[in-house]
Design a protein around this motif. Structure first.
Motif, PDB file in Angstrom:
ATOM      1  N   ARG A 162      -9.560   9.164 -13.114  1.00 32.48           N
ATOM      2  CA  ARG A 162      -9.656  10.562 -12.688  1.00 32.48           C
ATOM      3  C   ARG A 162      -9.211  10.783 -11.240  1.00 32.48           C
ATOM      4  O   ARG A 162      -9.695  11.690 -10.578  1.00 32.48           O
ATOM      5  CB  ARG A 162     -11.082  11.088 -12.878  1.00 32.48           C
ATOM      6  N   LEU A 163      -8.304   9.937 -10.740  1.00 33.75           N
ATOM      7  CA  LEU A 163      -7.760  10.160  -9.401  1.00 33.75           C
ATOM      8  C   LEU A 163      -6.656  11.211  -9.466  1.00 33.75           C
ATOM      9  O   LEU A 163      -5.941  11.318 -10.463  1.00 33.75           O
ATOM     10  CB  LEU A 163      -7.186   8.868  -8.826  1.00 33.75           C
ATOM     11  N   VAL A 164      -6.529  11.987  -8.401  1.00 34.24           N
ATOM     12  CA  VAL A 164      -5.453  12.963  -8.318  1.00 34.24           C
ATOM     13  C   VAL A 164      -4.125  12.198  -8.258  1.00 34.24           C
ATOM     14  O   VAL A 164      -4.003  11.228  -7.500  1.00 34.24           O
ATOM     15  CB  VAL A 164      -5.614  13.841  -7.057  1.00 34.24           C
ATOM     16  N   PRO A 165      -3.109  12.591  -9.043  1.00 32.38           N
ATOM     17  CA  PRO A 165      -1.838  11.858  -9.060  1.00 32.38           C
ATOM     18  C   PRO A 165      -1.228  11.650  -7.681  1.00 32.38           C
ATOM     19  O   PRO A 165      -0.707  10.577  -7.391  1.00 32.38           O
ATOM     20  CB  PRO A 165      -0.941  12.746  -9.941  1.00 32.38           C
ATOM     21  N   PHE A 166      -1.309  12.645  -6.833  1.00 26.63           N
ATOM     22  CA  PHE A 166      -0.737  12.530  -5.493  1.00 26.63           C
ATOM     23  C   PHE A 166      -1.394  11.381  -4.728  1.00 26.63           C
ATOM     24  O   PHE A 166      -0.712  10.555  -4.110  1.00 26.63           O
ATOM     25  CB  PHE A 166      -0.925  13.852  -4.735  1.00 26.63           C
ATOM     26  N   ILE A 167      -2.722  11.306  -4.800  1.00 30.00           N
ATOM     27  CA  ILE A 167      -3.458  10.276  -4.060  1.00 30.00           C
ATOM     28  C   ILE A 167      -3.224   8.900  -4.663  1.00 30.00           C
ATOM     29  O   ILE A 167      -2.970   7.914  -3.958  1.00 30.00           O
ATOM     30  CB  ILE A 167      -4.962  10.597  -4.042  1.00 30.00           C
ATOM     31  N   ALA A 168      -3.296   8.815  -5.995  1.00 34.84           N
ATOM     32  CA  ALA A 168      -3.150   7.517  -6.665  1.00 34.84           C
ATOM     33  C   ALA A 168      -1.777   6.910  -6.409  1.00 34.84           C
ATOM     34  O   ALA A 168      -1.652   5.722  -6.080  1.00 34.84           O
ATOM     35  CB  ALA A 168      -3.383   7.672  -8.163  1.00 34.84           C
ATOM     36  N   THR A 169      -0.735   7.721  -6.545  1.00 30.36           N
ATOM     37  CA  THR A 169       0.620   7.187  -6.375  1.00 30.36           C
ATOM     38  C   THR A 169       0.965   6.987  -4.895  1.00 30.36           C
ATOM     39  O   THR A 169       1.787   6.125  -4.564  1.00 30.36           O
ATOM     40  CB  THR A 169       1.658   8.107  -7.033  1.00 30.36           C
ATOM     41  N   LEU A 170       0.345   7.759  -4.014  1.00 29.47           N
ATOM     42  CA  LEU A 170       0.529   7.531  -2.581  1.00 29.47           C
ATOM     43  C   LEU A 170      -0.071   6.181  -2.191  1.00 29.47           C
ATOM     44  O   LEU A 170       0.529   5.411  -1.429  1.00 29.47           O
ATOM     45  CB  LEU A 170      -0.121   8.655  -1.765  1.00 29.47           C
ATOM     46  N   ALA A 171      -1.245   5.897  -2.737  1.00 32.21           N
ATOM     47  CA  ALA A 171      -1.874   4.597  -2.479  1.00 32.21           C
ATOM     48  C   ALA A 171      -1.014   3.460  -3.035  1.00 32.21           C
ATOM     49  O   ALA A 171      -0.863   2.415  -2.393  1.00 32.21           O
ATOM     50  CB  ALA A 171      -3.268   4.566  -3.115  1.00 32.21           C
ATOM     51  N   MET A 172      -0.435   3.666  -4.208  1.00 31.10           N
ATOM     52  CA  MET A 172       0.427   2.639  -4.793  1.00 31.10           C
ATOM     53  C   MET A 172       1.699   2.470  -3.977  1.00 31.10           C
ATOM     54  O   MET A 172       2.209   1.349  -3.842  1.00 31.10           O
ATOM     55  CB  MET A 172       0.784   3.009  -6.238  1.00 31.10           C
ATOM     56  N   LEU A 173       2.215   3.554  -3.427  1.00 33.26           N
ATOM     57  CA  LEU A 173       3.397   3.471  -2.572  1.00 33.26           C
ATOM     58  C   LEU A 173       3.148   2.501  -1.420  1.00 33.26           C
ATOM     59  O   LEU A 173       3.958   1.604  -1.145  1.00 33.26           O
ATOM     60  CB  LEU A 173       3.746   4.861  -2.028  1.00 33.26           C
ATOM     61  N   VAL A 174       2.012   2.677  -0.748  1.00 29.46           N
ATOM     62  CA  VAL A 174       1.667   1.832   0.391  1.00 29.46           C
ATOM     63  C   VAL A 174       1.402   0.398  -0.059  1.00 29.46           C
ATOM     64  O   VAL A 174       1.900  -0.567   0.545  1.00 29.46           O
ATOM     65  CB  VAL A 174       0.439   2.403   1.129  1.00 29.46           C
TER      66      VAL A 174
END
Length: 335
Positions: A134-146
């Motif tokens: 249930r993470l917001v897509p923006f936050i989840a994929t931003l974390a994965m980017l880093v």
């Protein structure tokens, strides 16, 4: 076998996919074609001796191929109501993992499979975090980017990894030409065709439109929204893995710096192509036309020796105009 409820009245607009020739009649696609023609005219006027050459056209297609494969995956995710900021870093991680000495020891086939598995696995993690965590897509994929970029740097020790001579089959994708066109362009075209079929001619595609258009209505129609969302991000990761193979072929290396800002180019191409950021509407053809516009702009700036900073400014303005036009169209269609 699709659920009949998926095509019910409450979801009819969300699941309607364009027909095989419908894109020709859509004003936004015709506008993109006109924009491409105008850019080509600019190239012919400013640099006729360089622009209208076979080598330059092949260069444009080769440059578009890598980002183009990523754009196909991004189109599915955004139509499904999500966003993926990690595509560039995922591609870099896949390229680094596939070019380590340990992986290269098993040959080019294993390298290619490794890149695809790493890309798909990374996308699957994104999907699990978003759909079930249930993470917001923006936050989840931003974390994965880093995280993916950091892991790629750690694995490569911030060094560029060269593809060994024994694994030249990977490089051959860029150097071998069929009818004057590199094989990697044909791979890009194949991904586009398969993506179009998946989006417009399968239950998976109809469910993607439904989930992006109205997740709650899709759930009531019997669609497993969480599982479908997870699969969309896994598909995006798969495209990143394929793109990693293409960039390895073009550069003969694996590097943690590969794919820098590719996520912005891919998302921008999808938006310019007419896909709604809110999901539920979009086409593969539109995204590819948007990508070609961006690639042509880059090519024109290079040929005319213009500043890279000005190129980024121009792209930023194009994105803003595209979003404003989307909002205007939505207001006009609103009852």
């Amino acid at each position: 076998m699709s659920n009949p409820a998926e095509a019910g009245p409450q979801n009819r607009l969300a699941v309607r996919a364009p027909g095989p020739l419908a894109w020709l009649g859509e004003a936004r696609h015709l506008g993109l074609v006109v924009a491409l023609v105008l850019l080509a005219i600019v190239g012919l006027v400013t640099k006729p001796e360089n622009f209208a050459t076979t080598s330059n056209l092949v260069s444009i297609l080769s440059l578009a191929a890598t980002i183009g494969v990523i754009t196909v995956g991004a189109t599915f995710v955004i139509i499904g109501g999500g966003i993926d900021l990690s595509v560039g870093a995922t591609m870099a991680l896949a390229s680094v993992w596939a070019t380590t000495l340990a992986t290269q020891a098993y040959g080019p086939a294993v390298m290619a499979v490794c890149a695809i598995l790493v890309g798909t696995g990374t996308g699957l993690v994104n999907g699990l975090l978003i759909a079930y965590g249930r993470l917001v897509p923006f936050i989840a994929t931003l974390a994965m980017l880093v995280a993916a970029r950091g892991l790629a740097q750690r694995m490569s020790d911030r060094k560029t990894q060269i593809i060994q001579v024994d694994n030249g089959a990977i490089v051959d994708l860029s150097t071998t030409r069929l009818l004057g066109v590199p094989l990697l362009v044909y791979i890009f075209a194949l991904v586009v065709v398969l993506g179009w079929i998946l989006l417009n001619r399968t239950t998976f595609g109809r469910r993607t439109y439904a989930v992006g258009g109205n997740p709650e209505a899709a759930r009531l129609a019997g669609i497993n929204v969480r599982r479908h969302t997870m699969l969309l991000y896994a598909l995006s990761g798969l495209c990143c893995g394929i793109a990693a193979i293409l960039i390895m072929a073009r550069t003969t290396t694996g590097s943690s710096t590969h794919g820098d800002l590719y996520e912005l180019d891919a998302i921008a191409a999808v938006i310019i192509g007419g896909t709604l950021l809110t999901g539920g509407r979009g086409t593969i053809i539109g995204s590819i036309l948007g990508l070609l516009i961006f690639t042509l702009i880059t090519n024109l700036f290079i040929l005319n020796g213009l500043n890279t900073s000005d190129q980024l400014i121009a792209k930023g303005l194009i994105i803003v105009v595209a979003v404003l036009l989307q909002r205007r169209n939505l207001k006009e269609r609103a009852p």
